[in-house]
Design a protein around this motif. Sequence first.
Motif, PDB file in Angstrom:
ATOM      1  N   ARG A 277       0.819  -1.208   0.000  1.00 38.61           N
ATOM      2  CA  ARG A 277       0.000   0.000   0.000  1.00 38.61           C
ATOM      3  C   ARG A 277       0.854   1.259   0.000  1.00 38.61           C
ATOM      4  O   ARG A 277       0.369   2.335  -0.331  1.00 38.61           O
ATOM      5  N   ALA A 278       2.129   1.121   0.408  1.00 37.19           N
ATOM      6  CA  ALA A 278       2.978   2.313   0.581  1.00 37.19           C
ATOM      7  C   ALA A 278       4.130   2.388  -0.409  1.00 37.19           C
ATOM      8  O   ALA A 278       4.609   3.483  -0.705  1.00 37.19           O
ATOM      9  N   GLU A 279       4.595   1.246  -0.924  1.00 36.40           N
ATOM     10  CA  GLU A 279       5.769   1.235  -1.800  1.00 36.40           C
ATOM     11  C   GLU A 279       5.369   0.809  -3.203  1.00 36.40           C
ATOM     12  O   GLU A 279       4.670  -0.194  -3.366  1.00 36.40           O
ATOM     13  N   PRO A 280       5.847   1.521  -4.231  1.00 38.85           N
ATOM     14  CA  PRO A 280       5.443   1.174  -5.602  1.00 38.85           C
ATOM     15  C   PRO A 280       6.083  -0.107  -6.126  1.00 38.85           C
ATOM     16  O   PRO A 280       5.576  -0.685  -7.093  1.00 38.85           O
ATOM     17  N   GLU A 281       7.183  -0.564  -5.524  1.00 37.58           N
ATOM     18  CA  GLU A 281       7.863  -1.761  -5.999  1.00 37.58           C
ATOM     19  C   GLU A 281       8.198  -2.682  -4.823  1.00 37.58           C
ATOM     20  O   GLU A 281       8.376  -2.214  -3.689  1.00 37.58           O
ATOM     21  N   PRO A 282       8.315  -3.986  -5.084  1.00 41.98           N
ATOM     22  CA  PRO A 282       8.698  -4.918  -4.007  1.00 41.98           C
ATOM     23  C   PRO A 282      10.122  -4.639  -3.536  1.00 41.98           C
ATOM     24  O   PRO A 282      10.941  -4.111  -4.288  1.00 41.98           O
ATOM     25  N   PRO A 283      10.442  -5.003  -2.298  1.00 46.87           N
ATOM     26  CA  PRO A 283      11.803  -4.782  -1.790  1.00 46.87           C
ATOM     27  C   PRO A 283      12.815  -5.623  -2.565  1.00 46.87           C
ATOM     28  O   PRO A 283      12.515  -6.707  -3.055  1.00 46.87           O
ATOM     29  N   MET A 284      14.039  -5.108  -2.652  1.00 47.24           N
ATOM     30  CA  MET A 284      15.090  -5.771  -3.420  1.00 47.24           C
ATOM     31  C   MET A 284      15.676  -6.966  -2.665  1.00 47.24           C
ATOM     32  O   MET A 284      16.072  -7.951  -3.276  1.00 47.24           O
ATOM     33  N   ALA A 285      15.792  -6.878  -1.350  1.00 45.90           N
ATOM     34  CA  ALA A 285      16.526  -7.883  -0.574  1.00 45.90           C
ATOM     35  C   ALA A 285      15.602  -8.567   0.425  1.00 45.90           C
ATOM     36  O   ALA A 285      15.850  -8.588   1.633  1.00 45.90           O
ATOM     37  N   LEU A 286      14.536  -9.169  -0.071  1.00 45.44           N
ATOM     38  CA  LEU A 286      13.523  -9.741   0.815  1.00 45.44           C
ATOM     39  C   LEU A 286      14.120 -10.793   1.748  1.00 45.44           C
ATOM     40  O   LEU A 286      13.863 -10.783   2.950  1.00 45.44           O
ATOM     41  N   TYR A 287      14.904 -11.721   1.199  1.00 46.69           N
ATOM     42  CA  TYR A 287      15.372 -12.839   2.029  1.00 46.69           C
ATOM     43  C   TYR A 287      16.508 -12.442   2.962  1.00 46.69           C
ATOM     44  O   TYR A 287      16.739 -13.107   3.974  1.00 46.69           O
ATOM     45  N   SER A 288      17.184 -11.363   2.659  1.00 41.25           N
ATOM     46  CA  SER A 288      18.131 -10.811   3.620  1.00 41.25           C
ATOM     47  C   SER A 288      17.364 -10.221   4.800  1.00 41.25           C
ATOM     48  O   SER A 288      17.710 -10.438   5.966  1.00 41.25           O
ATOM     49  N   ASN A 289      16.285  -9.480   4.486  1.00 40.06           N
ATOM     50  CA  ASN A 289      15.434  -8.925   5.551  1.00 40.06           C
ATOM     51  C   ASN A 289      14.783 -10.035   6.374  1.00 40.06           C
ATOM     52  O   ASN A 289      14.677  -9.939   7.605  1.00 40.06           O
ATOM     53  N   LEU A 290      14.355 -11.085   5.680  1.00 42.77           N
ATOM     54  CA  LEU A 290      13.713 -12.197   6.376  1.00 42.77           C
ATOM     55  C   LEU A 290      14.694 -12.858   7.349  1.00 42.77           C
ATOM     56  O   LEU A 290      14.334 -13.176   8.490  1.00 42.77           O
ATOM     57  N   GLY A 291      15.925 -13.050   6.896  1.00 42.71           N
ATOM     58  CA  GLY A 291      16.927 -13.655   7.770  1.00 42.71           C
ATOM     59  C   GLY A 291      17.190 -12.823   9.011  1.00 42.71           C
ATOM     60  O   GLY A 291      17.318 -13.361  10.118  1.00 42.71           O
ATOM     61  N   GLN A 292      17.263 -11.502   8.849  1.00 41.32           N
ATOM     62  CA  GLN A 292      17.475 -10.626   9.998  1.00 41.32           C
ATOM     63  C   GLN A 292      16.300 -10.713  10.967  1.00 41.32           C
ATOM     64  O   GLN A 292      16.478 -10.720  12.203  1.00 41.32           O
ATOM     65  N   THR A 293      15.087 -10.773  10.432  1.00 41.02           N
ATOM     66  CA  THR A 293      13.898 -10.891  11.276  1.00 41.02           C
ATOM     67  C   THR A 293      13.927 -12.174  12.094  1.00 41.02           C
ATOM     68  O   THR A 293      13.602 -12.183  13.288  1.00 41.02           O
ATOM     69  N   LEU A 294      14.331 -13.273  11.465  1.00 41.61           N
ATOM     70  CA  LEU A 294      14.332 -14.557  12.158  1.00 41.61           C
ATOM     71  C   LEU A 294      15.401 -14.638  13.236  1.00 41.61           C
ATOM     72  O   LEU A 294      15.223 -15.336  14.245  1.00 41.61           O
ATOM     73  N   ARG A 295      16.526 -13.962  13.044  1.00 44.76           N
ATOM     74  CA  ARG A 295      17.623 -14.067  14.012  1.00 44.76           C
ATOM     75  C   ARG A 295      17.386 -13.249  15.273  1.00 44.76           C
ATOM     76  O   ARG A 295      17.956 -13.527  16.327  1.00 44.76           O
ATOM     77  N   MET A 296      16.541 -12.213  15.184  1.00 46.25           N
ATOM     78  CA  MET A 296      16.324 -11.340  16.348  1.00 46.25           C
ATOM     79  C   MET A 296      15.390 -11.990  17.360  1.00 46.25           C
ATOM     80  O   MET A 296      14.442 -12.674  16.976  1.00 46.25           O
ATOM     81  N   ARG A 358      19.447 -14.569  -4.952  1.00 51.31           N
ATOM     82  CA  ARG A 358      18.750 -15.304  -6.015  1.00 51.31           C
ATOM     83  C   ARG A 358      17.277 -15.492  -5.678  1.00 51.31           C
ATOM     84  O   ARG A 358      16.396 -15.249  -6.502  1.00 51.31           O
ATOM     85  N   PHE A 359      17.003 -15.916  -4.452  1.00 50.90           N
ATOM     86  CA  PHE A 359      15.610 -16.113  -4.055  1.00 50.90           C
ATOM     87  C   PHE A 359      14.852 -14.788  -4.010  1.00 50.90           C
ATOM     88  O   PHE A 359      13.669 -14.725  -4.346  1.00 50.90           O
ATOM     89  N   SER A 360      15.535 -13.723  -3.606  1.00 49.57           N
ATOM     90  CA  SER A 360      14.890 -12.407  -3.557  1.00 49.57           C
ATOM     91  C   SER A 360      14.492 -11.952  -4.946  1.00 49.57           C
ATOM     92  O   SER A 360      13.379 -11.437  -5.154  1.00 49.57           O
ATOM     93  N   GLN A 361      15.384 -12.139  -5.911  1.00 53.77           N
ATOM     94  CA  GLN A 361      15.091 -11.698  -7.276  1.00 53.77           C
ATOM     95  C   GLN A 361      13.981 -12.546  -7.898  1.00 53.77           C
ATOM     96  O   GLN A 361      13.126 -12.029  -8.630  1.00 53.77           O
ATOM     97  N   GLU A 362      13.996 -13.861  -7.623  1.00 54.87           N
ATOM     98  CA  GLU A 362      12.929 -14.718  -8.144  1.00 54.87           C
ATOM     99  C   GLU A 362      11.581 -14.318  -7.546  1.00 54.87           C
ATOM    100  O   GLU A 362      10.569 -14.250  -8.260  1.00 54.87           O
ATOM    101  N   TRP A 363      11.565 -14.059  -6.241  1.00 58.70           N
ATOM    102  CA  TRP A 363      10.318 -13.627  -5.594  1.00 58.70           C
ATOM    103  C   TRP A 363       9.850 -12.296  -6.160  1.00 58.70           C
ATOM    104  O   TRP A 363       8.668 -12.114  -6.452  1.00 58.70           O
ATOM    105  N   ARG A 364      10.793 -11.378  -6.346  1.00 57.90           N
ATOM    106  CA  ARG A 364      10.447 -10.051  -6.852  1.00 57.90           C
ATOM    107  C   ARG A 364       9.836 -10.136  -8.254  1.00 57.90           C
ATOM    108  O   ARG A 364       8.832  -9.475  -8.548  1.00 57.90           O
TER     109      ARG A 364
END
Length: 615
Positions: A277-296, A358-364
């Motif tokens: 709803r706020a960003e015109p494009e999907p994030p570039m580094a989704l799985y990097s962000n996901l990994g950081q979320t899981l480790r915290m 690679r997974f981030s780009q495929e998801w994007r």
Amino acid sequence: MHSAQAYQDLVSRLTTLAATNPRRYKLQLALLAIAGFAVLGGALALALSLAAGTIALMIAGKSILLLKIGLLALVFAWVLLKSMWIRLEEPAGERIEFTDAPALSAEIERLRLAAGAPPLEAVVFTPELNAAAASVPRLLGLLGSRHFLVIGLPLMQRLDRDQFAAVLAHEFGHFGGGHSHFAGWIYRVRASWYRVCEGLQQSSSWFAGPMIRFFNWYAPYFNAYSFVLARQNEYEADATAARIVGAGPAAQALVSIELASMRLDRDFWPSVDRATRAEPEPPMALYSNLGQTLRMPGADDQTRLAEALRRESDLDDTHPVLTQRLAALGQPAALPAPPVLSAADELLGDFHAVMSDRFSQEWRARVSPEWEQLFRVAGQKRERLQALEDAWTTRAPGPGETAEHACLVADLRPGEEAKHLLARAVEVDADHAEAHYRHGCLLLDGADGSGEAALERAIVLDPDFSEAALQRMHQWRWTSIGRDAAAPIAERLRALFEAQREGERERSVLAAGDTFLAHGLDDRKVADIHRAVADLRGVGSLWFARKQMQHRPGVPHFIVLVKWRAFSRSNDYALRQLADRLPLDGSWLVVTDEGLASHAKAFRAAAGAPVYKRS
């Protein structure tokens, strides 16, 4: 089997039998599976014999009736033959080579040898929070199987090295324990029967009745027997992990994965959804962000662990619940410390960033079209919300506008403001189904059980909310009260899904006894159809009629008869292309004269003149 309680009692008895006399239990399961294949094989032989006999008699006596019986028998035999050929595909994902991650490859080989598992065909990476042992049989298993280890990158991002090793040892336990061969055979028996049932229901053949009745009797017993095997295999695989790596890391891995799954479902993916709803494009580094979320560490981890420990075992998931698995390991339910160094960082090295990107780009690439559409829709909603709020500076809200405004705020600015506005909206616009649905969801999110009444009201006002509302109520009861409280909602969901399946079948085929009505298309809709198919040069004429529906009669279903122009070929692609072009409301099925078959007279009487005819 006459009730869910009878099924549950059977599973309980079989669980006791498998624990006290495993040989007898597996023999009974094997005999039941053989009996299923024997019925399939016998029905196939009978159908082929009947087809051959009737065709021979037809040739001798030149009877068209016998020819039809023979052809029906051949169709029945073909459905059975197809169902018995079950080909298991290789697991989807990214194959990795030893040189991609030498440390991981060495760890995998160490654990494989310790578990006594067979050599691997390949290691496959996926973007899921999961790991799996997959076996693909060669020639129905007569020439052995190829074994694959499936590893989810988020799993490695969440766990430390010992916890991850416990997960891999668990998967190798499935291989090393011989689970894959026997369980794979059992899976193919189950899949064969489901494919038989599906094929026979679609064929509408009079041969189908006895087979479907047998399946409806056989399936619950076979499911109960195979369910116990699958759950027993999970306990044995956990024991393998405890023997090789230790019960402590195995238990920590179970807790960590449970909490990680809840965090992704309740925090990470909803935040991604809100970003549309706020960003015109999907994030570039989704799985990097996901990994950081899981480790915290998570502020809600202790509460969510308590919720997971309250969860009761059910008959829908072959995996035991967390409390059962921890008890079998003899370990307490404790929050594991966040990993200092994740298994992904320790075992993948630089390849971690490669796979994450690679997974981030495929998801994007996969979500970009839908993301852009959602962002456009959100922009339109923001404009509408602003227009309403601007208008209310000079006038009072009109009919339905209070509820519309509250729903827009809930979508664009979820929070306490939305809850307050929705509470007001369902009082002012009491017949607004979406407002009741959204209000009910927010109440349940806040642990307020009165949200169920709001969801029930939404279902009454608009049955299209039934599935979403019932699923939300089931989730609330399951997590907050318990399995017994959720059972009545589960029964309603099962009945709803069965009705949906019947409705989909009713709309996908023409069956004996179908009734056709005049199409009821107005001049504007007819003009839309003319414009939509004008450049499909192969279309000569189109007739339309509505099929009288038993399921969801308020949603129209059209039967469209196409007559192709001379020298134009009818094929599946041409039919799909035409179907995709038609600007109709509801659903529709495009057929040729051959597809109408015995319905031709009744259809043409209802359809009348063609709606479209190329000049």
